[in-house]
Design an enzyme around this catalytic site. Structure first.
Site: not given
Lengths: 519, 171
Positions: A295-296, A451-453
């Site tokens: 997830l960054h 916000v990066h999953m």
């Protein structure tokens, strides 16, 4: 096929072929060639490509159909309208990681910053090597990336829209001699309203809502919004459609909706897609469905300057600092509204007031970290719950990144910097960055968001190790495809939208080249 | 989505506004509006999270009664100095439940506080005026380009002919 009534809403508010809870008043059964669950980067792109080729496509979106005129700078109202769970989704772990998913027609492209980067070549090469994917390397993907970039107008920002916060970030990077590049964004003369996270109020950001969705509709696709798909219908191992309910006022379940199709596509993101597959009874021989969540991890610093900054005046993330890209760290200026800054601050009372009084003189800088750990999405009572444990290696990387970013901001003239680490005093000079290394910072003290999953239904040639094949078709199932960031075998280290869209374009080409398999 | 605070929860939240929010929020008479805003936000969060918050705030309120310094009073009845100390005890609590509850409640109150127009006005935060200004400028300067881009959204792709005749009728 059951005929749908024309939308009974105000003229111009909802296009033809978009059906909402206002028009889906009774139980509905539809037939189509392809049904796609989700209307974001993956779903809308695939829908447009297949509809243009003449296939009968139905998109289903759980969220509402909002238009550009609905988007304002009211953070609270927009968050409730556009974000799943009001933006309060949380991955359980140490630290808990707050994450955001779009829940509206256009999906997360409606609320993202519009960064449009191709998948780094080293990542594509890694996917080929580690996941055994064929025709995935940069030369193979070139045409798909180029096609996406044409559709969503990927380009640099008009210079007059770059705000002071981004100028200061660049000044700091230049002073340090670090590599800083102008961002590529999907926009048509972005006005620099800096409202990306709450919907673009000018329509300049080419989210799926204003690009691929209207294109899909133009070529005959239908869109059912306000419909939550409960399960994929299976006949043996063959997907034959989806079943769901209209989401009524107050989230009350409304009439039933069934769509029968020759190809079923799950494109609802790396959190919802594995849950949809799991609650539908889809089993992956790999046992990896829902695993491999990356997830960054993202943290933010608040730097106060002597001069007025007014960070809300100018484009969101005009530049990215790429000096530490090799270590998996990207830096950018990411102005966010006062309510969100206050909410994520560790201060309260008078100290919070003092911090916020300087809001118009602050630069908010964010850092994206390419993570090495993986978490998991479990499906509990049909609902997904994410679990993610930040690896110590990644936690150390966050500390290093914060120190570097603080150095940059001091070089740009910052007077003080608040870190995302509870218990770490406000930094007053570049020398203070040593405080970050003085004592170990516990992971529980880190304010991490994302916000990066990615990665929960990963592609791979080996059905015993991956959930889908190289085109997103689920191993050991028939006519069932995944088309979102769930597919990523690994994190990609850059903003994922363009990668998702390019993979969707590639999957569409695969479907069209093999239509006999889906007829 | 409609959620109303139970009266006991509302009282606790009102007592926490001076602890969490800046003094000027109280001075501007925003306590009730902030607590109303918390209800609005809670209406959008997952039901399980909402129930947890309600339970947690009730526990927070009642648990004060066994704290010697409170002399049998509930948290919402504590004078300012003790209210501050009670919140701080939970912030630094031994269990994650205490820490996470104060963290989450603090976030909700701070978010609600800085969504109040009076607080935003104090900061000089005027995004809507900026949005209107740059929207006008965009259309004036780039109107032709924008219209061309809009037309391109639905232009057929000459490089990929349809494999079937495009649909024209729906439903």
């Amino acid at each position: 096929m059951v005929a749908l009534p024309r939308p009974a809403v105000a003229q111009g508010a909802v296009p033809d072929r978009v059906f909402t809870r206002d028009t889906l008043r009774g139980d509905t059964v539809l037939d189509a060639d392809v049904v796609i669950v989700g209307s974001g980067a993956g779903g809308a792109t695939l829908a447009a490509e297949l509809a243009e080729a003449g296939l009968d496509v139905v998109m289903i979106e759980e969220g509402r159909y909002w238009t550009t005129r609905d988007f304002t700078a009211q953070a609270s109202a927009m968050t409730r309208q556009l974000y799943r769970d009001g933006g309060a989704s949380m991955a359980i772990g140490d630290p808990p990681v707050m994450f955001q998913e779009g829940r509206a027609v256009g999906g997360s492209t409606v609320i993202n910053g519009g960064m449009s980067w191709r998948t780094p070549e080293r990542i594509l090469e890694r996917w080929r090597r580690e996941a055994g994917l064929e025709h995935i390397e940069a030369p193979d993907m070139e045409a798909h990336f180029a096609r996406v970039e044409r559709r969503i107008h990927v380009r640099h920002q008009d210079p007059e829209t770059v705000g002071r916060d981004n100028e200061l970030l660049k000044r700091g990077a230049d002073a340090k001699g670090w590599k800083v590049i102008p961002n590529l964004r999907n926009q048509v003369h972005c006005a620099g309203s800096n409202n990306c996270a709450f919907g673009c109020p000018t329509g300049a950001k080419q989210s799926a809502l204003v690009s691929y969705v209207p294109r899909a509709l133009h070529f005959g696709a239908r869109l059912l919004s306000d419909v939550k798909v409960e399960r994929i219908l299976l006949h043996g191992k063959r997907a034959i459609g989806v079943a769901g309910r209209v989401v009524g006022e107050g989230e009350r379940p409304g009439p039933r909706v069934t769509v029968r199709a020759k190809l079923v596509v799950a494109a609802c993101g790396a959190i919802q897609t594995p849950a949809l597959l799991a609650r539908s009874g889809v089993r992956s021989p790999s046992g990896r469905l829902g695993h491999n969540l990356s997830l960054h991890p993202n943290v933010k610093l608040v730097a106060t300057f002597d001069e007025p900054v007014r960070g809300w005046e100018g484009v969101h993330q005009a530049y990215q600092v790429r000096e530490f890209e090799g270590e998996g760290l990207l830096f950018a200026a990411v102005n966010i509204p006062p309510a969100v800054i206050a909410m994520t601050s560790h201060e309260r009372g008078a100290a919070l007031g003092a911090l916020m009084d300087a809001y118009d003189r602050t630069v908010i800088a964010g850092m994206l970290c390419e993570d090495t750990a993986t978490g998991r999405v479990r499906t509990i009572n049909g609902r997904p719950q994410a679990f993610y444990q930040l690896a110590q290696f990644d936690a150390d990387k966050l500390v290093r990144g914060v120190a570097l970013l603080a150095e940059l901001l001091f070089a740009a003239g910052a007077r003080s910097i608040i870190t995302p680490f509870a218990g770490v005093p406000t930094l007053r000079s570049g020398d203070d960055t040593r405080l970050l290394y003085a004592h170990p910072i516990p992971r529980s003290a880190m304010e991490v968001v994302t916000v990066h999953m990615m990665g929960t239904a990963a592609m791979g040639a080996d059905r015993t190790r991956a959930v889908t094949d190289g085109h997103g078709l689920v191993h050991d199932a028939e006519r069932l495809m995944v088309c979102d960031a769930s597919l990523f075998p690994t994190p990609i280290g850059v903003n994922p939208m363009e990668t998702i869209m390019a993979l969707a374009t590639r999957s569409a080409a695969h479907v069209l080249d093999n239509l006999e398999r889906f007829s | 989505m409609s959620y109303q605070h139970p009266p006991a929860v509302r009282r606790v939240l009102e007592s926490l506004v001076p602890v969490v929010c800046p003094p000027e929020a109280v001075a501007l008479g925003l306590t009730a509006a902030i607590v109303d805003h918390v209800a609005l936000t809670m209406s959008a969060v997952p039901p399980l999270f909402r129930r947890g918050l309600v339970l947690g705030l009730t526990t927070y309120d009642l648990a004060a009664m066994v704290w010697p310094a409170a002399r049998g009073r509930r948290a919402h009845r504590l004078p300012p100095e003790l209210a501050e100390r009670w919140f701080e005890r939970w912030e630094r609590g031994l269990t994650p439940v205490e820490r996470e509850l104060t963290h989450a409640v603090g976030q909700l109150l701070k978010f609600g506080c800085y969504e109040q127009p009076a607080m935003l006005a104090r900061l000089g935060y005027t995004p809507q005026a900026w949005i209107e200004q740059v929207t006008r400028r965009r259309l004036q300067v780039y109107g032709d380009d924008i219209r061309r881009a809009e037309a391109a959204i639905v232009a057929p792709d000459p490089l990929r002919p349809p494999v079937r005749r495009p649909r024209t009728e729906v439903g």
